[in-house]
Scaffold this motif. Structure first.
Motif, PDB file in Angstrom:
ATOM      1  N   ARG A 172       0.865  -1.190   0.000  1.00 56.14           N
ATOM      2  CA  ARG A 172       0.000   0.000   0.000  1.00 56.14           C
ATOM      3  C   ARG A 172       0.898   1.234   0.000  1.00 56.14           C
ATOM      4  NH1 ARG A 172      -1.901   3.599   3.657  1.00 56.14           N
ATOM      5  NH2 ARG A 172      -1.087   2.417   5.450  1.00 56.14           N
ATOM      6  N   PHE A 173       0.539   2.235  -0.802  1.00 58.36           N
ATOM      7  CA  PHE A 173       1.376   3.412  -0.979  1.00 58.36           C
ATOM      8  C   PHE A 173       0.741   4.655  -0.344  1.00 58.36           C
ATOM      9  CE2 PHE A 173       2.232   0.499  -4.404  1.00 58.36           C
ATOM     10  CZ  PHE A 173       3.612   0.497  -4.485  1.00 58.36           C
ATOM     11  N   THR A 174       1.591   5.575   0.081  1.00 59.32           N
ATOM     12  CA  THR A 174       1.118   6.869   0.540  1.00 59.32           C
ATOM     13  C   THR A 174       0.750   7.720  -0.669  1.00 59.32           C
ATOM     14  OG1 THR A 174       3.269   7.994   0.439  1.00 59.32           O
ATOM     15  CG2 THR A 174       2.778   6.734   2.447  1.00 59.32           C
ATOM     16  N   GLU A 175       0.138   8.864  -0.418  1.00 62.34           N
ATOM     17  CA  GLU A 175      -0.209   9.769  -1.519  1.00 62.34           C
ATOM     18  C   GLU A 175       1.030  10.325  -2.205  1.00 62.34           C
ATOM     19  OE1 GLU A 175      -0.868  13.679   1.399  1.00 62.34           O
ATOM     20  OE2 GLU A 175      -2.472  12.944   0.118  1.00 62.34           O
ATOM     21  N   HIS A 176       2.188  10.206  -1.552  1.00 62.58           N
ATOM     22  CA  HIS A 176       3.440  10.678  -2.136  1.00 62.58           C
ATOM     23  C   HIS A 176       4.212   9.566  -2.831  1.00 62.58           C
ATOM     24  CE1 HIS A 176       2.695  14.402  -0.060  1.00 62.58           C
ATOM     25  NE2 HIS A 176       2.680  13.798   1.113  1.00 62.58           N
ATOM     26  N   GLY A 177       3.628   8.369  -2.903  1.00 65.74           N
ATOM     27  CA  GLY A 177       4.222   7.289  -3.662  1.00 65.74           C
ATOM     28  C   GLY A 177       5.171   6.386  -2.902  1.00 65.74           C
ATOM     29  N   LYS A 178       5.329   6.599  -1.591  1.00 62.71           N
ATOM     30  CA  LYS A 178       6.184   5.708  -0.810  1.00 62.71           C
ATOM     31  C   LYS A 178       5.367   4.519  -0.289  1.00 62.71           C
ATOM     32  CE  LYS A 178       9.647   9.056   0.763  1.00 62.71           C
ATOM     33  NZ  LYS A 178      10.391   9.581   1.933  1.00 62.71           N
ATOM     34  N   ILE A 179       6.074   3.427   0.012  1.00 63.37           N
ATOM     35  CA  ILE A 179       5.409   2.232   0.532  1.00 63.37           C
ATOM     36  C   ILE A 179       5.058   2.455   1.999  1.00 63.37           C
ATOM     37  CG2 ILE A 179       5.656  -0.228   1.012  1.00 63.37           C
ATOM     38  CD1 ILE A 179       7.671  -0.298  -1.344  1.00 63.37           C
ATOM     39  N   ALA A 180       3.760   2.359   2.319  1.00 68.14           N
ATOM     40  CA  ALA A 180       3.289   2.621   3.673  1.00 68.14           C
ATOM     41  C   ALA A 180       2.999   1.341   4.449  1.00 68.14           C
ATOM     42  CB  ALA A 180       2.025   3.477   3.630  1.00 68.14           C
ATOM     43  N   GLU A 181       2.687   0.254   3.721  1.00 67.29           N
ATOM     44  CA  GLU A 181       2.296  -0.980   4.402  1.00 67.29           C
ATOM     45  C   GLU A 181       2.575  -2.155   3.479  1.00 67.29           C
ATOM     46  OE1 GLU A 181      -1.421  -2.269   7.313  1.00 67.29           O
ATOM     47  OE2 GLU A 181      -1.669  -0.642   5.862  1.00 67.29           O
ATOM     48  N   THR A 182       3.015  -3.270   4.078  1.00 70.99           N
ATOM     49  CA  THR A 182       3.271  -4.486   3.304  1.00 70.99           C
ATOM     50  C   THR A 182       2.655  -5.691   4.004  1.00 70.99           C
ATOM     51  OG1 THR A 182       5.415  -4.809   4.432  1.00 70.99           O
ATOM     52  CG2 THR A 182       5.453  -3.647   2.309  1.00 70.99           C
ATOM     53  N   TRP A 183       2.188  -6.635   3.196  1.00 68.76           N
ATOM     54  CA  TRP A 183       1.685  -7.912   3.690  1.00 68.76           C
ATOM     55  C   TRP A 183       2.461  -9.007   2.954  1.00 68.76           C
ATOM     56  CZ3 TRP A 183      -1.232  -3.683   2.687  1.00 68.76           C
ATOM     57  CH2 TRP A 183      -2.126  -3.235   3.675  1.00 68.76           C
ATOM     58  N   TRP A 184       3.253  -9.792   3.692  1.00 68.16           N
ATOM     59  CA  TRP A 184       4.080 -10.839   3.097  1.00 68.16           C
ATOM     60  C   TRP A 184       3.430 -12.203   3.286  1.00 68.16           C
ATOM     61  CZ3 TRP A 184       8.750  -9.610   0.689  1.00 68.16           C
ATOM     62  CH2 TRP A 184       9.212  -8.298   0.886  1.00 68.16           C
ATOM     63  N   GLN A 185       3.451 -13.015   2.243  1.00 60.23           N
ATOM     64  CA  GLN A 185       3.050 -14.414   2.330  1.00 60.23           C
ATOM     65  C   GLN A 185       4.118 -15.220   1.594  1.00 60.23           C
ATOM     66  OE1 GLN A 185       0.546 -15.800   3.983  1.00 60.23           O
ATOM     67  NE2 GLN A 185      -0.343 -13.865   4.681  1.00 60.23           N
ATOM     68  N   HIS A 186       4.749 -16.179   2.281  1.00 58.56           N
ATOM     69  CA  HIS A 186       5.808 -16.947   1.636  1.00 58.56           C
ATOM     70  C   HIS A 186       5.822 -18.373   2.173  1.00 58.56           C
ATOM     71  CE1 HIS A 186       7.766 -15.574   5.336  1.00 58.56           C
ATOM     72  NE2 HIS A 186       7.614 -14.326   4.900  1.00 58.56           N
ATOM     73  N   ASP A 187       6.417 -19.259   1.372  1.00 57.12           N
ATOM     74  CA  ASP A 187       6.428 -20.687   1.699  1.00 57.12           C
ATOM     75  C   ASP A 187       7.605 -20.986   2.624  1.00 57.12           C
ATOM     76  OD1 ASP A 187       6.101 -23.376   1.811  1.00 57.12           O
ATOM     77  OD2 ASP A 187       6.209 -23.734  -0.347  1.00 57.12           O
TER      78      ASP A 187
END
Length: 235
Positions: A204-219
């Motif tokens: 998810r990105f902020t209005e300024h284009g930076k990454i604000a939130e991440t959700w990781w799913q991996h094996d």
């Protein structure tokens, strides 16, 4: 070549126009060639409406315009407008997918040799990271960098992006992670093994284009198997 059509009109009946466009979407399912459509309202003039419709090519746009449903909906649109809509036809000569570029730069920065970069050009200071490997979410840029360093200390790795989709302020990447186990990882001493893991990450990105939130799913289970951590359980 991607083709974009801008439809410029004036109307005080935007709700009715939206319902008309909903009808067109429903009636042309499986027939239309448009790949993306959005409607914008002028902030300084609420009656000024611009619709942007994207097609794979000019030829596909012409096929779409010849659909009987498109002709009928256009006549309804004209009836809702204060004056005849105007059309601007554009061949796309440059298309910068900024969110996609940010995701790719981020994944590349994670594995870049040498000292880990500050990442503050890519990540928001208050970034929120969700990872099922961690008992609690990781909050803040400093903590995220510390977590990245843990992975970097344990592995030499690289991401291969298999698919990357964006919509609004979010992006989703499906990736393959190839690595060499060089340091302690969750109590497992270095094995020197070549390992592979697959996963997806939602951004998810902020209005300024930076990454604000991440959700990781991996094996992670498969990774642990490759590291030999499950050997005793399998016997």
């Amino acid at each position: 070549m991607t083709f974009v059509q801008l439809i410029d009109c004036r109307t005080s009946r935007l709700d009715e126009m939206n319902r008309l466009l909903d009808d067109w979407v429903a009636e042309t399912k499986g027939k239309r060639t448009a790949t993306h459509a959005l409607v914008g309202k002028d902030r300084s003039d609420a009656a000024h409406i611009v619709e942007v419709v994207e097609f794979p090519s000019y030829e596909e746009a012409m096929r779409n315009s010849h659909l009987p449903e498109t002709g009928r909906i256009f006549q309804g649109m004209v009836a809702l407008c204060d004056e005849t809509p105007t059309f601007i036809d554009l061949d796309v000569v440059r298309d910068e997918r900024l969110a996609e570029d940010t995701v790719r730069r981020f994944l590349e920065a994670l594995r870049a040799p040498g000292e880990l970069s500050p990442l503050n050009d890519l990540l928001d200071e208050d970034i929120h990271s969700h990872d099922p490997m961690n008992p609690q979410d990781t909050l803040g840029l400093d903590n995220v960098r510390a977590e990245v360093r843990m992975w970097r200390d344990a592995f030499d790795f690289a991401f291969t992006v298999e698919d990357l989709l964006t919509q609004g302020d979010k992006a989703c990447a499906r990736w393959t992670w190839n690595a060499t186990h060089k340091g302690d990882f969750l109590g497992i001493a270095p094995t020197g093994r070549q390992v592979t893991m697959t996963g997806t990450t939602m951004f998810r990105f902020t209005e300024h284009g930076k990454i604000a939130e991440t959700w990781w799913q991996h094996d992670t289970l498969e990774l642990m198997r490759q590291l030999g951590a499950l050997d005793e359980l399998e016997h």
